[in-house]
Design a protein around this motif. Structure first.
Motif, PDB file in Angstrom:
ATOM      1  N   ALA A  93      58.760  33.582  26.550  1.00  0.00           N
ATOM      2  CA  ALA A  93      58.727  32.318  27.292  1.00  0.00           C
ATOM      3  C   ALA A  93      58.767  32.558  28.795  1.00  0.00           C
ATOM      4  N   MET A  94      59.556  33.539  29.221  1.00  0.00           N
ATOM      5  CA  MET A  94      59.662  33.860  30.646  1.00  0.00           C
ATOM      6  C   MET A  94      58.337  34.398  31.175  1.00  0.00           C
ATOM      7  N   ALA A  95      57.709  35.267  30.409  1.00  0.00           N
ATOM      8  CA  ALA A  95      56.432  35.844  30.840  1.00  0.00           C
ATOM      9  C   ALA A  95      55.380  34.761  31.020  1.00  0.00           C
ATOM     10  N   GLU A  96      55.300  33.834  30.071  1.00  0.00           N
ATOM     11  CA  GLU A  96      54.323  32.750  30.171  1.00  0.00           C
ATOM     12  C   GLU A  96      54.603  31.865  31.393  1.00  0.00           C
ATOM     13  N   THR A  97      55.876  31.618  31.653  1.00  0.00           N
ATOM     14  CA  THR A  97      56.249  30.766  32.794  1.00  0.00           C
ATOM     15  C   THR A  97      55.893  31.422  34.112  1.00  0.00           C
ATOM     16  N   LEU A  98      56.146  32.733  34.219  1.00  0.00           N
ATOM     17  CA  LEU A  98      55.833  33.447  35.459  1.00  0.00           C
ATOM     18  C   LEU A  98      54.345  33.338  35.786  1.00  0.00           C
ATOM     19  N   VAL A  99      53.505  33.440  34.770  1.00  0.00           N
ATOM     20  CA  VAL A  99      52.062  33.358  34.988  1.00  0.00           C
ATOM     21  C   VAL A  99      51.653  31.944  35.404  1.00  0.00           C
ATOM     22  N   MET A 100      52.272  30.933  34.805  1.00  0.00           N
ATOM     23  CA  MET A 100      51.924  29.538  35.091  1.00  0.00           C
ATOM     24  C   MET A 100      52.328  29.106  36.500  1.00  0.00           C
ATOM     25  N   LEU A 101      53.307  29.799  37.101  1.00  0.00           N
ATOM     26  CA  LEU A 101      53.827  29.385  38.403  1.00  0.00           C
ATOM     27  C   LEU A 101      52.886  29.701  39.555  1.00  0.00           C
ATOM     28  N   ILE A 102      51.890  30.550  39.328  1.00  0.00           N
ATOM     29  CA  ILE A 102      50.975  30.936  40.399  1.00  0.00           C
ATOM     30  C   ILE A 102      50.003  29.786  40.695  1.00  0.00           C
ATOM     31  N   PRO A 103      49.961  29.270  41.938  1.00  0.00           N
ATOM     32  CA  PRO A 103      49.011  28.190  42.286  1.00  0.00           C
ATOM     33  C   PRO A 103      47.567  28.662  42.123  1.00  0.00           C
ATOM     34  N   SER A 104      46.694  27.754  41.717  1.00  0.00           N
ATOM     35  CA  SER A 104      45.296  28.113  41.458  1.00  0.00           C
ATOM     36  C   SER A 104      44.587  28.621  42.710  1.00  0.00           C
ATOM     37  N   VAL A 105      45.000  28.145  43.899  1.00  0.00           N
ATOM     38  CA  VAL A 105      44.360  28.581  45.132  1.00  0.00           C
ATOM     39  C   VAL A 105      44.554  30.075  45.374  1.00  0.00           C
ATOM     40  N   LEU A 106      45.636  30.622  44.799  1.00  0.00           N
ATOM     41  CA  LEU A 106      45.911  32.050  44.956  1.00  0.00           C
ATOM     42  C   LEU A 106      45.334  32.866  43.806  1.00  0.00           C
ATOM     43  N   GLY A 107      44.608  32.202  42.926  1.00  0.00           N
ATOM     44  CA  GLY A 107      44.081  32.862  41.738  1.00  0.00           C
ATOM     45  C   GLY A 107      43.316  34.144  42.005  1.00  0.00           C
ATOM     46  N   PRO A 108      42.362  34.160  42.964  1.00  0.00           N
ATOM     47  CA  PRO A 108      41.597  35.389  43.206  1.00  0.00           C
ATOM     48  C   PRO A 108      42.452  36.568  43.668  1.00  0.00           C
ATOM     49  N   ILE A 154      46.468  39.409  32.536  1.00  0.00           N
ATOM     50  CA  ILE A 154      45.050  39.771  32.403  1.00  0.00           C
ATOM     51  C   ILE A 154      44.222  38.543  32.035  1.00  0.00           C
ATOM     52  N   GLY A 155      44.748  37.745  31.099  1.00  0.00           N
ATOM     53  CA  GLY A 155      44.039  36.544  30.679  1.00  0.00           C
ATOM     54  C   GLY A 155      43.851  35.560  31.824  1.00  0.00           C
ATOM     55  N   VAL A 156      44.885  35.359  32.625  1.00  0.00           N
ATOM     56  CA  VAL A 156      44.783  34.458  33.779  1.00  0.00           C
ATOM     57  C   VAL A 156      43.845  35.044  34.828  1.00  0.00           C
ATOM     58  N   GLY A 157      43.968  36.332  35.073  1.00  0.00           N
ATOM     59  CA  GLY A 157      43.138  36.976  36.082  1.00  0.00           C
ATOM     60  C   GLY A 157      41.659  36.899  35.775  1.00  0.00           C
ATOM     61  N   GLU A 158      41.300  37.013  34.509  1.00  0.00           N
ATOM     62  CA  GLU A 158      39.888  36.954  34.127  1.00  0.00           C
ATOM     63  C   GLU A 158      39.271  35.604  34.473  1.00  0.00           C
TER      64      GLU A 158
END
Length: 441
Positions: A320-335, A366-370
């Motif tokens: 649950a913590m790992a999923e939350t950490l990934v979700m917290l990144i704003p989309s503008v910072l995605g690249p 990796i999934g979010v980064g792709e």
């Protein structure tokens, strides 16, 4: 969401209590996780299962510590390290920088096998007496070893690279080949860092004739000395030097070149050391009792940390913590998601630990980064380079407490001193990885 929030609260609370010295680490690692698991609705039977599974993971290292610390303490008593200490002190004189750089070299070579515990067990007992003679703080020894291990952990048989290979379904040697330039630059960086730490210690007054804070530290150590010079001299075994040396080389060879359990190697070594150096059974018992406090204190903490690990993984808080950490990144910072993960790899790695970091967080990242055009290899390299520098400052890792026990420093001292330095080195390494093209922006 409750699991993730509770997991973060639990980790931050444990780190806070450890840093503030509000209690001994043992009750902190036991009580806080159990209470957090209860808050999440798990019953006593389930929590007992988590505890059992977690303690089983830390038990081998706890046993290793008991036998290794007694073994090296006895080797120090009988004078095995005296010639090395005297030689290095004569060569270095008051050259503290030479000693710190030598530490980096020894730790780098010792970590060729990729085993964190073996590197600590080889480097600290050999160098700590020299640090004490020159009045260099033991935490400096720890941070230099931590930096060297972090760079050498990029070897293909190191745990992190192997884990990345599994996740990417890639050849580990091929992964390593892309990291070799960074490893070469990293070794040079570690040597410069060791020299820099030596400069800082010299300014504090370290050297053969200490002044200022170093002198005060030496006086405190002297006042706390538990045995007299006469008693220490009586324990020396100069006629058995070559036996003790060959025995220690044999134990280290078992650690590095066989698949025997680490604790089994020290069980064998300690048994032979006691029988040969102290044939009298009463003397054997006396020497074991002399080191009982040091040998049993840290294993208690290791076993207690197993409660934390068991709760963290058994309750699925980690996922649950790992999923939350990934979700917290704003989309503008995605690249730039991989760069962000690389920069914060040390604090995140301190919270999650090695396996959860790579097997839990990395696949999600990796999934979010792709989605933002970041290749799996690029994401993996960025997170791998940064995370390695957390290997010695993870509060719930067995090797962290092994380091504390061998060097005689508290977990509070280790985290406060080593954490910021190693985090800084991780960011510098990430910068070099970008310059070398291993991580692309």
């Amino acid at each position: 969401m409750l699991l993730a929030i509770t997991g973060f609260v639990m980790i931050f609370l444990i780190i806070y209590l450890l840093l503030q010295s509000k209690a001994h680490p043992t009750p902190i690692f036991v009580i806080v996780p159990i209470l957090c698991a209860a808050v999440c609705g798990f019953d006593f039977t389930q929590i007992s299962g988590f505890v059992k599974a977690g303690v089983a993971t830390t038990m081998p290292v706890a046993v290793l510590f008991i036998f290794s610390i007694v073994y090296f303490s006895i080797m120090s008593e009988v004078g095995l390290f005296d010639p090395l200490v005297d030689f290095l002190v004569r060569c270095a004189g008051s050259n503290v920088i030479l000693v710190t750089v030598s530490t980096a070299c020894i730790a780098t070579i010792a970590h060729l096998d990729g085993a964190l515990a073996a590197t600590l067990l080889v480097t600290i007992p050999a160098m700590l007496p020299i640090y004490k003679k020159l009045h260099i703080r033991p935490v400096v020894l720890c941070v230099i070893i931590g930096a060297a291990m972090s760079i050498m952990n990029l070897l293909p048989w190191g745990g992190p690279v192997a884990r990345v290979g599994v996740i990417l379904n890639a050849d580990v040697n091929a992964l390593w080949h892309t990291l070799i330039p960074l490893q070469i630059v990293g070794i040079v960086m570690v040597l410069f860092f060791a020299a820099f730490m030596g400069v800082l210690e010299k300014r504090r007054g370290a050297g053969v004739h200490p002044t200022g804070k170093a002198a005060e530290m030496d006086e405190d150590a002297s006042s706390a000395h538990q045995i007299s010079d006469e008693e220490a001299a009586a324990l020396k075994r100069p006629k058995l030097f070559w036996f003790n040396l060959l025995l220690t080389v044999g134990v280290i060879a078992l650690l590095c070149f066989t698949k025997i359990q680490l604790y089994a190697a020290f069980m064998i070594g300690l048994s032979l050391a006691l029988i040969v150096n102290f044939p009298d059974p009463k003397m054997q018992s006396k020497r074991i009792r002399a080191h009982a406090g040091e040998a049993l204190g840290v294993p208690m903490i290791l076993l207690a940390s197993g409660v934390f690990l068991g709760v963290l993984t058994g309750t699925k808080m980690m996922d649950a913590m790992a999923e939350t950490l990934v979700m917290l990144i704003p989309s503008v910072l995605g690249p730039y998601f991989h760069i962000i993960m690389g920069i914060f790899a040390v604090p995140i790695g301190m919270m999650l630990g090695t396996s959860p970091y790579f097997f839990g967080l990395l696949p999600l990242a990796i999934g979010v980064g792709e989605q933002y055009g970041i290749s799996p290899e690029n994401m993996s390299n960025a997170m791998l380079v940064g995370k390695n520098f957390a290997v010695l400052v993870t509060p719930h890792a067995a090797t962290t407490f092994l380091c504390c026990g061998l060097a005689g420093v508290s977990i509070k001292e280790l985290l406060r001193f080593c954490g910021p330095w190693l985090w800084g080195l991780s960011i510098i390494s990430l910068f070099f990885a970008i310059v070398l093209g291993i991580v692309t922006v």
